[in-house]
Enzyme design. Structure first.
Site, PDB file in Angstrom:
ATOM      1  N   ASP A  30       0.849  -1.195   0.000  1.00 26.57           N
ATOM      2  CA  ASP A  30       0.000   0.000   0.000  1.00 26.57           C
ATOM      3  C   ASP A  30       0.886   1.247   0.000  1.00 26.57           C
ATOM      4  O   ASP A  30       1.897   1.304   0.694  1.00 26.57           O
ATOM      5  CB  ASP A  30      -0.918  -0.011   1.223  1.00 26.57           C
ATOM      6  CG  ASP A  30      -2.073   0.953   1.089  1.00 26.57           C
ATOM      7  OD1 ASP A  30      -3.231   0.490   0.977  1.00 26.57           O
ATOM      8  OD2 ASP A  30      -1.826   2.185   1.104  1.00 26.57           O
ATOM      9  N   ILE A  31       0.476   2.249  -0.757  1.00 25.77           N
ATOM     10  CA  ILE A  31       1.269   3.478  -0.869  1.00 25.77           C
ATOM     11  C   ILE A  31       1.224   4.302   0.419  1.00 25.77           C
ATOM     12  O   ILE A  31       2.122   5.114   0.655  1.00 25.77           O
ATOM     13  CB  ILE A  31       0.780   4.320  -2.081  1.00 25.77           C
ATOM     14  CG1 ILE A  31       1.859   5.263  -2.567  1.00 25.77           C
ATOM     15  CG2 ILE A  31      -0.512   5.052  -1.762  1.00 25.77           C
ATOM     16  CD1 ILE A  31       1.545   5.917  -3.909  1.00 25.77           C
ATOM     17  N   ASN A  87     -12.862  -3.193   2.723  1.00 29.97           N
ATOM     18  CA  ASN A  87     -13.763  -2.065   2.876  1.00 29.97           C
ATOM     19  C   ASN A  87     -14.788  -2.075   1.744  1.00 29.97           C
ATOM     20  O   ASN A  87     -14.441  -2.389   0.607  1.00 29.97           O
ATOM     21  CB  ASN A  87     -12.979  -0.752   2.834  1.00 29.97           C
ATOM     22  CG  ASN A  87     -11.979  -0.650   3.976  1.00 29.97           C
ATOM     23  OD1 ASN A  87     -12.249  -1.108   5.087  1.00 29.97           O
ATOM     24  ND2 ASN A  87     -10.817  -0.077   3.712  1.00 29.97           N
ATOM     25  N   VAL A  96     -11.004   2.755  -3.660  1.00 21.57           N
ATOM     26  CA  VAL A  96     -10.653   2.213  -4.984  1.00 21.57           C
ATOM     27  C   VAL A  96     -11.672   1.116  -5.307  1.00 21.57           C
ATOM     28  O   VAL A  96     -11.824   0.155  -4.535  1.00 21.57           O
ATOM     29  CB  VAL A  96      -9.220   1.649  -5.017  1.00 21.57           C
ATOM     30  CG1 VAL A  96      -8.921   1.050  -6.392  1.00 21.57           C
ATOM     31  CG2 VAL A  96      -8.197   2.741  -4.680  1.00 21.57           C
ATOM     32  N   HIS A 100     -10.452  -5.500  -3.088  1.00 19.30           N
ATOM     33  CA  HIS A 100      -9.105  -5.791  -2.595  1.00 19.30           C
ATOM     34  C   HIS A 100      -9.184  -6.096  -1.117  1.00 19.30           C
ATOM     35  O   HIS A 100     -10.097  -5.653  -0.418  1.00 19.30           O
ATOM     36  CB  HIS A 100      -8.169  -4.617  -2.852  1.00 19.30           C
ATOM     37  CG  HIS A 100      -8.687  -3.308  -2.366  1.00 19.30           C
ATOM     38  ND1 HIS A 100      -9.619  -2.568  -3.086  1.00 19.30           N
ATOM     39  CD2 HIS A 100      -8.456  -2.611  -1.237  1.00 19.30           C
ATOM     40  CE1 HIS A 100      -9.905  -1.476  -2.419  1.00 19.30           C
ATOM     41  NE2 HIS A 100      -9.224  -1.472  -1.278  1.00 19.30           N
ATOM     42  N   HIS A 102      -6.949  -5.944   2.421  1.00 18.32           N
ATOM     43  CA  HIS A 102      -5.788  -5.375   3.100  1.00 18.32           C
ATOM     44  C   HIS A 102      -5.215  -6.410   4.061  1.00 18.32           C
ATOM     45  O   HIS A 102      -5.964  -7.007   4.858  1.00 18.32           O
ATOM     46  CB  HIS A 102      -6.193  -4.166   3.950  1.00 18.32           C
ATOM     47  CG  HIS A 102      -6.772  -3.007   3.187  1.00 18.32           C
ATOM     48  ND1 HIS A 102      -6.082  -1.828   2.966  1.00 18.32           N
ATOM     49  CD2 HIS A 102      -7.985  -2.827   2.604  1.00 18.32           C
ATOM     50  CE1 HIS A 102      -6.838  -0.984   2.295  1.00 18.32           C
ATOM     51  NE2 HIS A 102      -8.013  -1.561   2.067  1.00 18.32           N
TER      52      HIS A 102
HETATM   53  P1  5GP Z   1      -9.684   1.233   0.229  1.00 18.43           P
HETATM   54  O1  5GP Z   1      -9.744   2.548   0.963  1.00 18.43           O
HETATM   55  O2  5GP Z   1     -10.386   1.320  -1.111  1.00 18.43           O
HETATM   56  O3  5GP Z   1     -10.105   0.047   1.040  1.00 18.43           O
HETATM   57  O4  5GP Z   1      -8.146   0.958  -0.044  1.00 18.43           O
HETATM   58  C1  5GP Z   1      -7.459   1.528  -1.115  1.00 18.43           C
HETATM   59  C2  5GP Z   1      -6.005   1.524  -0.749  1.00 18.43           C
HETATM   60  O5  5GP Z   1      -5.266   1.754  -1.915  1.00 18.43           O
HETATM   61  C3  5GP Z   1      -5.615   2.616   0.257  1.00 18.43           C
HETATM   62  O6  5GP Z   1      -5.084   2.021   1.434  1.00 18.43           O
HETATM   63  C4  5GP Z   1      -4.592   3.446  -0.497  1.00 18.43           C
HETATM   64  O7  5GP Z   1      -3.518   3.892   0.312  1.00 18.43           O
HETATM   65  C5  5GP Z   1      -4.121   2.508  -1.588  1.00 18.43           C
HETATM   66  N1  5GP Z   1      -3.687   3.167  -2.799  1.00 18.43           N
HETATM   67  C6  5GP Z   1      -4.340   4.160  -3.457  1.00 18.43           C
HETATM   68  N2  5GP Z   1      -3.645   4.534  -4.545  1.00 18.43           N
HETATM   69  C7  5GP Z   1      -2.537   3.748  -4.576  1.00 18.43           C
HETATM   70  C8  5GP Z   1      -1.421   3.668  -5.482  1.00 18.43           C
HETATM   71  O8  5GP Z   1      -1.308   4.383  -6.469  1.00 18.43           O
HETATM   72  N3  5GP Z   1      -0.476   2.740  -5.185  1.00 18.43           N
HETATM   73  C9  5GP Z   1      -0.558   1.916  -4.108  1.00 18.43           C
HETATM   74  N4  5GP Z   1       0.442   1.052  -3.912  1.00 18.43           N
HETATM   75  N5  5GP Z   1      -1.589   1.972  -3.230  1.00 18.43           N
HETATM   76  C10 5GP Z   1      -2.563   2.880  -3.472  1.00 18.43           C
END
Ligand code: 5GP
Length: 115
Positions: A30-31, A87, A96, A100, A102
């Site tokens: 994760d970024i 999520n 996103v 996915h 985590h």
């Molecule tokens: P969500 O909030 O949808 O459950 O998780 C999306 C995750 O994707 C977040 O933890 C966010 O930090 C990660 N994320 C968003 N953009 C990028 C990216 O460009 N690269 C990587 N490696 N992670 C990303």
């Protein structure tokens, strides 16, 4: 046809630290890590949210979980423990819209779930 940032990572159009890939899924750091280890496991099959996964595709979710567990074991994290999280939509904090999972590990994690 969805095309999220994760699809771009899979196509190597934007960089990410990919740690695992097979025919069904891939995984990368994760970024914005929320724990010392924060890896995302993403299926190659497109589903925007968990709401969109029919029972007939339950294996897609199962593979994410077993791949995360295998990664945790391989990294020596399994005995201390870890958390897996998916999520869904706004209240779940999904940002996103390609499903996915985590994997969070590497330190004792706080409790969760309260607004
Ligand atoms: P969500 O909030 O949808 O459950 O998780 C999306 C995750 O994707 C977040 O933890 C966010 O930090 C990660 N994320 C968003 N953009 C990028 C990216 O460009 N690269 C990587 N490696 N992670 C990303």
């Amino acid at each position: 046809m969805s095309d999220t940032i994760f699809h771009k990572i899979l196509r190597r159009e934007i960089p990410a630290k990919i740690v695992y890939e097979d025919a069904h899924l891939f995984a990368f750091h994760d970024i914005a890590p929320q724990a010392p280890v924060h890896v995302l496991f993403v299926p190659k099959q497109d589903f925007a949210t968990l709401n969109d996964v029919p029972d007939s595709d339950a294996l897609v979710i199962g593979r994410l979980a077993t791949a995360a567990a295998a990664y945790a074991k391989a990294q020596g994290l399994a005995e201390d423990g870890y958390r897996i999280v998916m999520n869904c939509n706004g209240d779940g904090g999904q940002t996103v819209f390609q499903i996915h999972l985590h994997l969070l590990a590497g330190a004792p994690l706080g409790r969760f779930g309260t607004p």
